[in-house]
Design an enzyme around this catalytic site. Structure first.
Site, PDB file in Angstrom:
ATOM      1  N   TRP A  27      -3.326 -13.939  -6.505  1.00  0.00           N
ATOM      2  CA  TRP A  27      -2.161 -13.086  -6.277  1.00  0.00           C
ATOM      3  C   TRP A  27      -0.880 -13.882  -6.505  1.00  0.00           C
ATOM      4  CZ3 TRP A  27       2.032 -12.603  -2.958  1.00  0.00           C
ATOM      5  CH2 TRP A  27       2.574 -11.326  -2.818  1.00  0.00           C
TER       6      TRP A  27
ATOM      7  N   PHE B 176       5.480  -4.028  -6.001  1.00  0.00           N
ATOM      8  CA  PHE B 176       4.303  -3.791  -5.168  1.00  0.00           C
ATOM      9  C   PHE B 176       3.768  -2.377  -5.422  1.00  0.00           C
ATOM     10  CE2 PHE B 176       4.299  -6.962  -1.355  1.00  0.00           C
ATOM     11  CZ  PHE B 176       4.314  -8.021  -2.228  1.00  0.00           C
TER      12      PHE B 176
ATOM     13  N   ASP C  12       4.500   0.714  -0.103  1.00  0.00           N
ATOM     14  CA  ASP C  12       3.438   1.497  -0.747  1.00  0.00           C
ATOM     15  C   ASP C  12       3.711   3.006  -0.731  1.00  0.00           C
ATOM     16  OD1 ASP C  12       2.394  -1.055  -0.790  1.00  0.00           O
ATOM     17  OD2 ASP C  12       0.896  -0.693   0.772  1.00  0.00           O
TER      18      ASP C  12
ATOM     19  N   ASP D 129      -4.555  -3.613  -5.980  1.00  0.00           N
ATOM     20  CA  ASP D 129      -4.556  -2.152  -5.822  1.00  0.00           C
ATOM     21  C   ASP D 129      -4.345  -1.326  -7.100  1.00  0.00           C
ATOM     22  OD1 ASP D 129      -4.094  -3.401  -3.409  1.00  0.00           O
ATOM     23  OD2 ASP D 129      -2.256  -2.338  -2.958  1.00  0.00           O
TER      24      ASP D 129
ATOM     25  N   GLN E 201      -1.775  -3.430  -9.505  1.00  0.00           N
ATOM     26  CA  GLN E 201      -1.134  -4.658  -9.070  1.00  0.00           C
ATOM     27  C   GLN E 201      -1.688  -5.798  -9.922  1.00  0.00           C
ATOM     28  OE1 GLN E 201       1.194  -5.132  -5.857  1.00  0.00           O
ATOM     29  NE2 GLN E 201       1.563  -3.559  -7.394  1.00  0.00           N
TER      30      GLN E 201
ATOM     31  N   GLU F 284      -1.682   0.020   5.208  1.00  0.00           N
ATOM     32  CA  GLU F 284      -1.143  -0.111   3.853  1.00  0.00           C
ATOM     33  C   GLU F 284      -1.576   1.106   3.030  1.00  0.00           C
ATOM     34  OE1 GLU F 284      -0.906  -4.804   2.988  1.00  0.00           O
ATOM     35  OE2 GLU F 284      -2.940  -4.047   2.883  1.00  0.00           O
TER      36      GLU F 284
HETATM   37  C1  FRU Z   1      -2.562  -3.874  -0.412  1.00  0.00           C
HETATM   38  C2  FRU Z   1      -1.214  -4.551  -0.598  1.00  0.00           C
HETATM   39  C3  FRU Z   1      -0.081  -3.554  -0.527  1.00  0.00           C
HETATM   40  C4  FRU Z   1       0.986  -4.216  -1.338  1.00  0.00           C
HETATM   41  C5  FRU Z   1       0.194  -4.898  -2.415  1.00  0.00           C
HETATM   42  C6  FRU Z   1       0.794  -6.184  -2.882  1.00  0.00           C
HETATM   43  O1  FRU Z   1      -3.620  -4.552  -0.987  1.00  0.00           O
HETATM   44  O2  FRU Z   1      -1.065  -5.578   0.338  1.00  0.00           O
HETATM   45  O3  FRU Z   1       0.324  -3.246   0.781  1.00  0.00           O
HETATM   46  O4  FRU Z   1       1.917  -3.313  -1.863  1.00  0.00           O
HETATM   47  O5  FRU Z   1      -1.098  -5.126  -1.895  1.00  0.00           O
HETATM   48  O6  FRU Z   1       0.100  -6.680  -3.979  1.00  0.00           O
END
Ligand code: FRU
Length: 547
Positions: free
Chosen positions: A90, A122, A197, A66, A82, A248
């Site tokens: 990830w 996050f 978020d 994100d 992110q 999200e």
């Molecule tokens: C959305 C998400 C958010 C979270 C982040 C973690 O893609 O799942 O809800 O903060 O990615 O990387």
């Protein structure tokens, strides 16, 4: 696609940029361990890596999802994101950082936020605290305040529910270095597994900061006088909008109706499953907000989607944008959780969408958002070719239309003299035996991007599919604008009411580009970005001493 030959001068420039960035890569934070060596990008050549987008933002190396903390400050757009710097999948999240003056060319900076004892970092947002409500800056030099979720993996592993909390950090040097607030978390977890978020805006009428927070099937609103203490205001949901996946990355913002000037509030909500063409997608509501409660007027019964392609997720908007009140700028993550971690790139994974301008209009279906690609992309236009199909029989060879300069990013515009959307397909084929096509199917009145002939069975069960979006028959003058980069298609249907953003990966070199369809189709192709020092001109720079 192939790169066109570059003058020696630019090669030297690339080498110089590369040498300086190699030095930067030796910082302890970004120094990968041996088993993570595959994510070390060769910065002198990374725009020649297979699939590397040329005019879209990608991390220099490793994993990205994100966009976070989008903020405009003192002439610079900041984008944090992110980031897992040690791997191409990830993992423990950091905030990567880049800046731009025009939302087209980006400069990479050092990682802005690192995991700490409260958890990894996050998604979240940044505000400019102009009134110094938090006391981190002064009114002459307001602090930037980042508000983000901290995810405690140790708590999660221990089976606790309250592993997501909200924390803040501040920057008094224009967003380049950050200090943690010592009394974090500023919003502890009330016992909810999904609690993340935060997107914060200033609400002038109530003189409060407003936080929109995603909590499973709803958005929770909190208010604060100083960004440090938060009070619960209301829940929006459950039972509204899309119910097919958890929510999200919410984003609440005011915007004026383009014609009436009436002030509306838009609430963007990303949905983790069940988007129009599968997987993750970005939905929105339009309504009113009184400082505590959001009341939708559209989007509550039938979800509205910001994009009909599969690859525009976690779209959020810039705070403190230099725009008028009836435009809002934003960026999305150009991937989909269905396959994001498996796509066939190695040194890096994921790109951002082009920055988009959102405007709100009255339409025959009611109020709707329209998305257009920021006009600065036009600066990248260089050589131009026109095509005009005299017959609907043989395909038009767009490579030949382009003469010698078959090259990286292209902008393609399609129309007919009658002002109707023509039946057409543009098909790209590679010597590795893959094809991807996109266009408009008049008999079904739908736009499509067809990835079904890309061989992806080794890494995804869902990637190779045909995606469609119904044409909005009420749009006048349905001019179609397409931005084609290496590995992405952004097809702005219905003048931006029906955008489709899809990524694609062709094995081998692109060997043909053909246009099929109605007689009389007129079009223009622009070669993009070849004058830039690097195709995408993302350079790694030291932070400015004084902004
Ligand atoms: C959305 C998400 C958010 C979270 C982040 C973690 O893609 O799942 O809800 O903060 O990615 O990387």
């Amino acid at each position: 696609m192939q790169l066109s030959p570059k003058p020696l001068f630019w090669i030297l420039v690339l080498i110089l940029i590369g040498l300086s960035s190699c030095k930067q890569d030796q910082t302890p934070e970004t120094q990968p361990t041996n088993n993570e060596a595959q994510v070390v990008a060769n910065t002198t050549r990374y725009y020649q890596e297979p699939h590397r987008p040329q005019i879209h933002f990608t991390p220099e190396k490793a994993w990205m999802n994100d966009p976070n903390g989008l903020v405009f400050h003192e002439g610079l757009y900041h984008m944090y994101y992110q980031h897992h710097p040690d791997s191409n999948v990830w993992g423990p999240m950091h905030w990567g950082h880049a800046t731009s003056k025009d939302l087209v060319q980006w400069a990479h900076h050092d990682i802005a936020l690192f995991p700490d004892e409260l958890g990894t970092i996050f998604s979240g947002s940044i505000v400019v605290d102009k009134e110094n409500t938090a006391g981190f800056g002064t009114s002459e030099n307001p602090a930037l305040v980042a508000i983000y979720t901290q995810h405690s993996h140790s708590k999660e592993d221990a089976g606790d529910l309250d592993y997501q909390t909200q924390g803040i950090s501040f920057s008094t040097d224009g967003g380049f270095t950050w200090e943690r607030y010592t009394a974090n978390p500023v919003l502890p977890n009330p016992g909810l597994k999904d609690f993340r978020d935060p997107k914060v805006i200033w609400h002038p009428e109530s003189e409060r900061w407003i936080m929109a927070l995603a909590a499973l099937d709803r958005v929770k609103f909190y208010t604060s006088p100083d960004l440090k203490t938060w009070e619960f205001a209301s829940d929006f949901g459950p039972g509204v909008g899309s119910q097919t996946g958890i929510w999200e990355c919410p984003d609440l913002f005011p915007i004026r109706n383009d014609r009436t000037g009436e002030l509306e509030y838009v609430l963007i909500v990303s949905v983790q499953d069940g988007a129009p063409n599968g997987g993750t997608g970005t939905s929105y509501f339009i309504g009113s907000f009184d400082g505590k409660t959001f009341k939708p007027t559209v989007g509550a019964k039938e979800p509205l989607w910001l994009d009909y392609g599969t690859d525009n997720y976690a779209f959020v908007t810039f705070s403190n944008g230099p725009t008028s009140e009836n435009r809002r700028l934003g960026i999305g993550w150009m991937s989909n959780w269905q396959y994001a971690q498996q796509v066939p790139t190695t040194t890096w994974r994921s790109a951002m969408t082009t920055a988009r301008v959102l405007t709100l209009h009255d339409t025959e279906e009611g109020k709707r958002l329209k998305s257009t690609i920021v006009p600065d992309y036009m600066k990248l236009r260089e050589r131009k070719a026109r095509f005009n199909r005299l017959s609907d029989l043989a395909p038009t060879d767009l490579f030949r239309t382009l003469g010698e300069w078959v090259t990286d990013p292209l902008e393609i515009s399609i129309s007919t003299p009658e002002g109707v959307t023509p039946n057409f397909t543009i098909e790209l084929a590679s010597d590795g035996g893959d094809t991807v096509s996109f266009g408009y199917d008049k008999s079904k009145a739908e736009y499509f991007i067809d990835r079904s002939k890309i061989k992806s069975e080794d890494w995804s069960e869902t990637f190779s599919a045909r995606h469609t979006a119904k044409r909005k028959t009420w749009t006048k003058d349905p001019f179609l604008n397409i931005l084609l980069d290496r590995s992405s298609i952004e097809m702005m249907g219905d003048n931006g009411y029906t955008p489709m953003t899809d990524i694609y990966f062709l094995a081998g070199e692109l060997t043909s580009m053909k246009l099929y369809g109605d007689k009389n189709i007129e079009g223009t192709i622009f070669e993009l970005g070849q004058k830039l020092p690097t195709p995408v001109s993302v350079s790694r720079v030291q932070r400015p001493r004084k902004l």
